[in-house]
Design a protein around this motif. Sequence first.
Motif, PDB file in Angstrom:
ATOM      1  N   ASP A   1     -30.457  38.337  64.819  1.00  0.00           N
ATOM      2  CA  ASP A   1     -30.275  37.547  63.539  1.00  0.00           C
ATOM      3  C   ASP A   1     -30.560  36.351  63.957  1.00  0.00           C
ATOM      4  O   ASP A   1     -30.429  35.782  64.997  1.00  0.00           O
ATOM      5  N   HIS A   2     -31.014  35.562  62.922  1.00  0.00           N
ATOM      6  CA  HIS A   2     -31.266  34.204  62.865  1.00  0.00           C
ATOM      7  C   HIS A   2     -30.307  33.488  61.939  1.00  0.00           C
ATOM      8  O   HIS A   2     -30.474  33.602  60.613  1.00  0.00           O
ATOM      9  N   GLY A   3     -29.193  32.799  62.325  1.00  0.00           N
ATOM     10  CA  GLY A   3     -28.313  32.251  61.528  1.00  0.00           C
ATOM     11  C   GLY A   3     -28.625  31.522  60.595  1.00  0.00           C
ATOM     12  O   GLY A   3     -29.652  30.491  60.843  1.00  0.00           O
TER      13      GLY A   3
ATOM     14  N   PRO B   1     -32.862  31.384  51.645  1.00  0.00           N
ATOM     15  CA  PRO B   1     -33.547  31.607  52.866  1.00  0.00           C
ATOM     16  C   PRO B   1     -34.947  31.044  52.665  1.00  0.00           C
ATOM     17  O   PRO B   1     -35.545  30.811  52.074  1.00  0.00           O
ATOM     18  N   THR B   2     -34.997  31.137  54.295  1.00  0.00           N
ATOM     19  CA  THR B   2     -36.520  30.278  54.423  1.00  0.00           C
ATOM     20  C   THR B   2     -37.738  31.279  53.746  1.00  0.00           C
ATOM     21  O   THR B   2     -37.457  32.600  53.600  1.00  0.00           O
ATOM     22  N   THR B   3     -38.739  30.934  53.599  1.00  0.00           N
ATOM     23  CA  THR B   3     -40.044  31.762  53.199  1.00  0.00           C
ATOM     24  C   THR B   3     -40.091  32.913  54.205  1.00  0.00           C
ATOM     25  O   THR B   3     -40.268  34.039  53.940  1.00  0.00           O
ATOM     26  N   ALA B   4     -40.130  32.708  55.463  1.00  0.00           N
ATOM     27  CA  ALA B   4     -40.224  33.710  56.503  1.00  0.00           C
ATOM     28  C   ALA B   4     -39.019  34.632  56.353  1.00  0.00           C
ATOM     29  O   ALA B   4     -39.251  35.940  56.547  1.00  0.00           O
ATOM     30  N   LEU B   5     -37.877  34.256  56.361  1.00  0.00           N
ATOM     31  CA  LEU B   5     -36.675  35.390  56.121  1.00  0.00           C
ATOM     32  C   LEU B   5     -37.022  36.063  54.794  1.00  0.00           C
ATOM     33  O   LEU B   5     -36.559  37.195  54.814  1.00  0.00           O
ATOM     34  N   ALA B   6     -37.276  35.311  53.789  1.00  0.00           N
ATOM     35  CA  ALA B   6     -37.487  36.146  52.641  1.00  0.00           C
ATOM     36  C   ALA B   6     -38.763  37.058  52.557  1.00  0.00           C
ATOM     37  O   ALA B   6     -38.393  38.280  51.971  1.00  0.00           O
TER      38      ALA B   6
ATOM     39  N   ASP C   1     -34.627  40.046  43.316  1.00  0.00           N
ATOM     40  CA  ASP C   1     -33.616  39.082  43.645  1.00  0.00           C
ATOM     41  C   ASP C   1     -33.331  39.154  45.303  1.00  0.00           C
ATOM     42  O   ASP C   1     -33.493  40.323  45.504  1.00  0.00           O
ATOM     43  N   LEU C   2     -33.200  38.148  45.933  1.00  0.00           N
ATOM     44  CA  LEU C   2     -32.590  38.529  47.355  1.00  0.00           C
ATOM     45  C   LEU C   2     -31.099  38.206  47.030  1.00  0.00           C
ATOM     46  O   LEU C   2     -30.588  37.059  46.694  1.00  0.00           O
TER      47      LEU C   2
ATOM     48  N   ASN D   1     -27.087  39.936  56.080  1.00  0.00           N
ATOM     49  CA  ASN D   1     -26.442  39.967  54.707  1.00  0.00           C
ATOM     50  C   ASN D   1     -27.210  39.867  53.654  1.00  0.00           C
ATOM     51  O   ASN D   1     -26.738  39.637  52.647  1.00  0.00           O
ATOM     52  N   LEU D   2     -28.669  39.876  53.599  1.00  0.00           N
ATOM     53  CA  LEU D   2     -29.504  39.718  52.495  1.00  0.00           C
ATOM     54  C   LEU D   2     -30.003  41.128  52.245  1.00  0.00           C
ATOM     55  O   LEU D   2     -30.398  42.006  53.012  1.00  0.00           O
ATOM     56  N   GLN D   3     -30.160  41.371  50.887  1.00  0.00           N
ATOM     57  CA  GLN D   3     -31.036  42.514  50.604  1.00  0.00           C
ATOM     58  C   GLN D   3     -31.731  42.390  49.162  1.00  0.00           C
ATOM     59  O   GLN D   3     -31.361  41.283  48.382  1.00  0.00           O
ATOM     60  N   ALA D   4     -32.624  43.012  48.915  1.00  0.00           N
ATOM     61  CA  ALA D   4     -33.514  43.050  47.766  1.00  0.00           C
ATOM     62  C   ALA D   4     -32.884  43.775  46.657  1.00  0.00           C
ATOM     63  O   ALA D   4     -32.592  45.277  47.002  1.00  0.00           O
TER      64      ALA D   4
END
Length: 170
Positions: free
Chosen positions: A54-56, A62-67, A90-91, A107-110
């Motif tokens: 994980d990258h806190g 979110p960053t573009t990379a995380l999205a 949506d994220l 902690n993110l989901q589409a």
Amino acid sequence: MHVTVPFATAIGLSDEPGELDGYGPVPAHVARTLAAEGVWTWLRTDPGTRQLLDHGRTKYRPTTALAAFITARDRTCRAPGCHRTARSCDLDHVIPFAAGGTTSAANLQAVCTTHHLLKHHGHWTVHRQPDGTTRWTSPTGHHYRRPPEARGPSTEPQLEPPPEPESSPF
């Protein structure tokens, strides 16, 4: 410049070396000095494999990379039975950001707009399990599970049947 420092080293409980990107291992005292001078980003790693888990994040978006990672990982809306592509979703923070949830892969989901609104305004709750399965609970207490999407070919070896014996005219 990026330096990776084990937590115990950063707080002085260990002399395990750090790692300077593009250079390699650096002694603990050098890693502590570099870390003290920089901006910190929390990275959670598996202690056994040292793989990044994980990258806190401290920001809501979110960053573009995380999205891009969430979209590629989830592939479709995480609501059971919904097959809308993640690219059009949506994220969503599983644990709301305002309630202490992080902007992180864990902690993110589409979720499509319909299910996003249902979650936030329809009294549904969602939990994400460590294996990536999402568990949705309806206002009446019924549970619905959505396992993570399979990717690529199976990692199980495929066994071929033994060749047929050649027939002999004798």
